[in-house]
Design an enzyme around this catalytic site. Structure first.
Site, PDB file in Angstrom:
ATOM      1  N   SER A 150       0.868  -1.182   0.000  1.00 32.46           N
ATOM      2  CA  SER A 150       0.000   0.000   0.000  1.00 32.46           C
ATOM      3  C   SER A 150       0.902   1.228   0.000  1.00 32.46           C
ATOM      4  CB  SER A 150      -0.913  -0.018   1.227  1.00 32.46           C
ATOM      5  OG  SER A 150      -0.166   0.038   2.417  1.00 32.46           O
TER       6      SER A 150
ATOM      7  N   HIS B   4      -3.401  -5.958   2.508  1.00 31.59           N
ATOM      8  CA  HIS B   4      -2.532  -7.017   3.019  1.00 31.59           C
ATOM      9  C   HIS B   4      -3.256  -8.336   3.233  1.00 31.59           C
ATOM     10  CE1 HIS B   4       0.308  -3.727   4.809  1.00 31.59           C
ATOM     11  NE2 HIS B   4       0.345  -3.790   3.500  1.00 31.59           N
TER      12      HIS B   4
ATOM     13  N   GLU C  13      -4.708  -2.546   9.253  1.00 32.17           N
ATOM     14  CA  GLU C  13      -3.980  -3.120  10.387  1.00 32.17           C
ATOM     15  C   GLU C  13      -4.682  -2.843  11.712  1.00 32.17           C
ATOM     16  OE1 GLU C  13       0.061  -1.630  10.208  1.00 32.17           O
ATOM     17  OE2 GLU C  13       0.090  -1.863   8.020  1.00 32.17           O
TER      18      GLU C  13
ATOM     19  N   GLU D 270       1.455  -9.458   6.914  1.00 28.61           N
ATOM     20  CA  GLU D 270       2.281  -9.082   8.055  1.00 28.61           C
ATOM     21  C   GLU D 270       2.128 -10.059   9.213  1.00 28.61           C
ATOM     22  OE1 GLU D 270       1.647  -4.895   8.809  1.00 28.61           O
ATOM     23  OE2 GLU D 270       2.666  -4.355   6.937  1.00 28.61           O
TER      24      GLU D 270
ATOM     25  N   ASP E 121      -4.033   1.039  11.606  1.00 30.80           N
ATOM     26  CA  ASP E 121      -3.566   1.691  10.383  1.00 30.80           C
ATOM     27  C   ASP E 121      -4.678   1.486   9.360  1.00 30.80           C
ATOM     28  OD1 ASP E 121      -2.471   2.727   8.126  1.00 30.80           O
ATOM     29  OD2 ASP E 121      -0.807   1.319   7.987  1.00 30.80           O
TER      30      ASP E 121
ATOM     31  N   GLU F 111      -3.375   5.543  12.232  1.00 32.24           N
ATOM     32  CA  GLU F 111      -2.492   5.888  11.118  1.00 32.24           C
ATOM     33  C   GLU F 111      -3.308   5.997   9.831  1.00 32.24           C
ATOM     34  OE1 GLU F 111       0.804   3.155  10.844  1.00 32.24           O
ATOM     35  OE2 GLU F 111       0.918   3.393   8.685  1.00 32.24           O
TER      36      GLU F 111
ATOM     37  N   ASP G 213       1.472   8.259   7.365  1.00 29.71           N
ATOM     38  CA  ASP G 213       2.350   7.315   6.649  1.00 29.71           C
ATOM     39  C   ASP G 213       2.377   7.730   5.172  1.00 29.71           C
ATOM     40  OD1 ASP G 213       3.562   5.177   5.379  1.00 29.71           O
ATOM     41  OD2 ASP G 213       2.008   3.719   5.849  1.00 29.71           O
TER      42      ASP G 213
ATOM     43  N   LYS H 136       9.637   5.051   7.579  1.00 34.88           N
ATOM     44  CA  LYS H 136      10.012   3.879   6.776  1.00 34.88           C
ATOM     45  C   LYS H 136      11.237   4.249   5.944  1.00 34.88           C
ATOM     46  CE  LYS H 136       5.340   1.995   6.025  1.00 34.88           C
ATOM     47  NZ  LYS H 136       4.136   2.122   5.156  1.00 34.88           N
TER      48      LYS H 136
ATOM     49  N   HIS I 124       8.365  -1.256   9.625  1.00 30.06           N
ATOM     50  CA  HIS I 124       8.705  -2.210   8.561  1.00 30.06           C
ATOM     51  C   HIS I 124       7.878  -1.885   7.319  1.00 30.06           C
ATOM     52  CE1 HIS I 124       5.024  -4.964   9.445  1.00 30.06           C
ATOM     53  NE2 HIS I 124       4.738  -3.691   9.560  1.00 30.06           N
ATOM     54  N   ARG I 125       7.991  -2.718   6.275  1.00 28.14           N
ATOM     55  CA  ARG I 125       7.074  -2.711   5.141  1.00 28.14           C
ATOM     56  C   ARG I 125       6.357  -4.062   5.120  1.00 28.14           C
ATOM     57  NH1 ARG I 125       7.369   1.939   1.949  1.00 28.14           N
ATOM     58  NH2 ARG I 125       5.218   1.263   1.589  1.00 28.14           N
TER      59      ARG I 125
ATOM     60  N   LYS J  61       6.455  -0.547  14.707  1.00 30.18           N
ATOM     61  CA  LYS J  61       5.495  -1.541  14.225  1.00 30.18           C
ATOM     62  C   LYS J  61       6.223  -2.413  13.215  1.00 30.18           C
ATOM     63  CE  LYS J  61       2.997   0.370  10.299  1.00 30.18           C
ATOM     64  NZ  LYS J  61       1.690   0.511   9.654  1.00 30.18           N
TER      65      LYS J  61
HETATM   66  P1  PGA Z   1       2.999  -1.261   3.162  1.00 29.73           P
HETATM   67  O1  PGA Z   1       2.108  -1.268   4.465  1.00 29.73           O
HETATM   68  O2  PGA Z   1       4.374  -1.647   3.554  1.00 29.73           O
HETATM   69  O3  PGA Z   1       2.301  -2.242   2.280  1.00 29.73           O
HETATM   70  O4  PGA Z   1       2.937   0.161   2.629  1.00 29.73           O
HETATM   71  C1  PGA Z   1       2.544  -0.786   5.704  1.00 29.73           C
HETATM   72  C2  PGA Z   1       1.787   0.443   6.102  1.00 29.73           C
HETATM   73  O5  PGA Z   1       0.895   0.928   5.380  1.00 29.73           O
HETATM   74  O6  PGA Z   1       2.079   0.988   7.162  1.00 29.73           O
HETATM   75 ZN    ZN Z   2       0.501   2.614   6.883  1.00 27.40          ZN
END
Ligand code: PGA
Ligand code: ZN
Length: 424
Positions: A40, A153, A162, A203, A240, A281, A308, A333, A361-362, A384
């Site tokens: 995402s 995800h 999330e 995840e 999230d 988030e 984010d 990130k 993380h991703r 996270k």
């Molecule tokens: P992504 O998801 O690594 O797929 O972008 C993580 C997030 O959105 O925080």
């Molecule tokens: Zn996010």
């Protein structure tokens, strides 16, 4: 002194190619780093270079990024001291010559950038967190554990990406991780008993189909109690939403209906009254700056509002967010901005402005654990990195266990102090 750099294509946790880099120094130190990858992704992230050759990995190969390292970076960096991180990162930005890192690829630059820092730490015989954070780095972050996955995800019908548990009541990181793992296992048995799927998302969290998004919070609440913890005291919740993913033609397509920013803000405000949610988030889309400012004005004194996709770890976008009071925290990130130096710049800017940071993380990860050290080095107090299950996720949590052990009596767990706005 940097003597050699090697790059290669490896696989990430989704089975997609990514970049791995090794940096060798003249004192014999060799260090390795691997680059994560999102699903995402924000529209304003630095460019992750993919080959686009449909015959290899459906176009997702990273051979171009690897050859950019070999052909355009290596020669330029040989002879630098590995400790000259800022100069090295700047050199790569100069070679790249673009504002979005599309010249070399952010994945190429970041792989080298992270491996250089690890080599410098190794050469100094210091743990990475200590090398990067100095002698005062001692704060262990609250693990924001994503135990129920939705959105991009998961293949379920859940809109929110999330659902995280944050064990703020634990005395140490070690105990925090234990409580998260116990809740994770309790959630599995709650789902089983109700005949819901215990399949996993990207995840490592469970990914059941559910009638509403709030139903996920009810299930998690049940799991928290089943595991013997008090919801709202020992363990609090975080979301999230990744709202950019369901923002279509100016409205939010959420739970089957098109909603305005105001309707989403209303929804979240009610949700946060009904459940002990400390952090949300990406409640709104990456372009909906007005919505973000309205939401922050409405609940920013009680809830952490994390940008984010809005900020993409980019100091320019964070500066705008600070000026417009569009949030009160930044998701960090490394691959969104694409170098270690700029990641530190983003965190510094946020902290100086009273914004919190959450290291992240991703959804596509590797066994690389750099972000665990970064969380402690920056003292950001929150990380996270997915569910407390699956090696791509627990590699980071396990590294934090090692860091806590190394710090011994000097270690302090951030706990509830990570969320000063939250009143339980
Ligand atoms: P992504 O998801 O690594 O797929 O972008 C993580 C997030 O959105 O925080
Ligand atoms: Zn996010």
């Amino acid at each position: 002194t940097i003597e050699g750099i090697v790059a290669r294509e490896i696989l990430d946790s989704r089975g997609n190619p990514t970049v791995e880099v090794e940096v060798g120094l003249d004192d014999g130190t060799v260090a390795r780093a691997a680059v994560p990858s999102g699903a995402s992704t924000g529209a304003f992230e630095a460019i992750e270079l993919r080959d686009g050759d449909a015959d290899r990995y459906g176009g997702k190969g990273v051979e171009k990024a690897v050859s950019n390292i070999e052909d355009r970076i290596v020669d330029q960096l040989i002879g630098y001291e590995a400790s000259e991180q800022r100069l090295i990162d700047q050199k790569m930005l100069d070679i790249d010559g673009t504002s979005d890192k599309s010249g070399l690829g952010a994945n190429a630059i970041l792989g080298v950038s992270l491996a250089v820092s690890k080599a410098a730490a190794g050469s100094a015989e210091l743990s990475l967190f200590r090398y990067l954070g100095g002698p005062n780095a001692h704060l262990l972050p609250v693990p924001m554990m994503n135990i129920l996955n939705g959105g991009a995800h998961a293949d379920s019908n859940v809109d929110v990406q999330e659902f995280m548990v944050a064990p703020i009541g634990a005395p140490t990181f070690r105990e925090a991780l234990r409580s998260g793992a116990e809740v994770y296992h309790a959630l599995k048995s709650v789902l089983k008993k109700k005949g819901l799927s215990t399949g996993l998302g990207d995840e490592g969290g469970f990914a059941p189909n559910l009638p509403t998004n709030a139903a996920a919070l009810d299930l998690i609440g049940e799991a928290v109690e089943k595991a013997g913890y008090r919801l709202g005291v020992d363990i609090v919740l975080a979301l999230d939403v990744a709202a950019t993913e369901f923002y279509k033609d100016g409205s939010y397509v959420f739970e089957g209906a098109a909603k305005s920013s105001d309707e989403m803000i209303n929804y979240y405000s009610k949700l946060a009254e009904a459940y002990p949610i400390v952090s949300i988030e990406d409640p709104l889309a990456e372009d909906d700056w007005a919505g973000w400012s309205a939401f922050t004005a409405a609940v920013g004194d009680k809830i952490q509002i994390v940008g984010d996709d809005l900020f993409v770890t980019n100091p320019e976008r964070i500066a705008r967010g600070i000026a417009e009071k569009a949030a009160n925290a930044v998701l960090v990130k490394v691959n969104q901005i694409g170098s270690l130096t700029e990641t530190f710049d983003a965190v510094d800017l946020a902290h100086r402005s009273g914004f919190k940071c959450m290291m992240s993380h991703r959804s596509g990860e590797t066994e690389d654990t750099t972000i665990a050290d970064l969380a402690v080095a920056t003292g950001c107090g929150q990380i996270k990195t997915g569910a407390p299950a699956r090696s791509d996720r627990v590699a980071k949590y396990n590294q934090l266990l090692r860091i806590e052990e190394e710090l011994g009596d000097a270690a302090r767990y951030a706990g509830a102090g990570a969320f000063p706005r939250y009143r339980s």
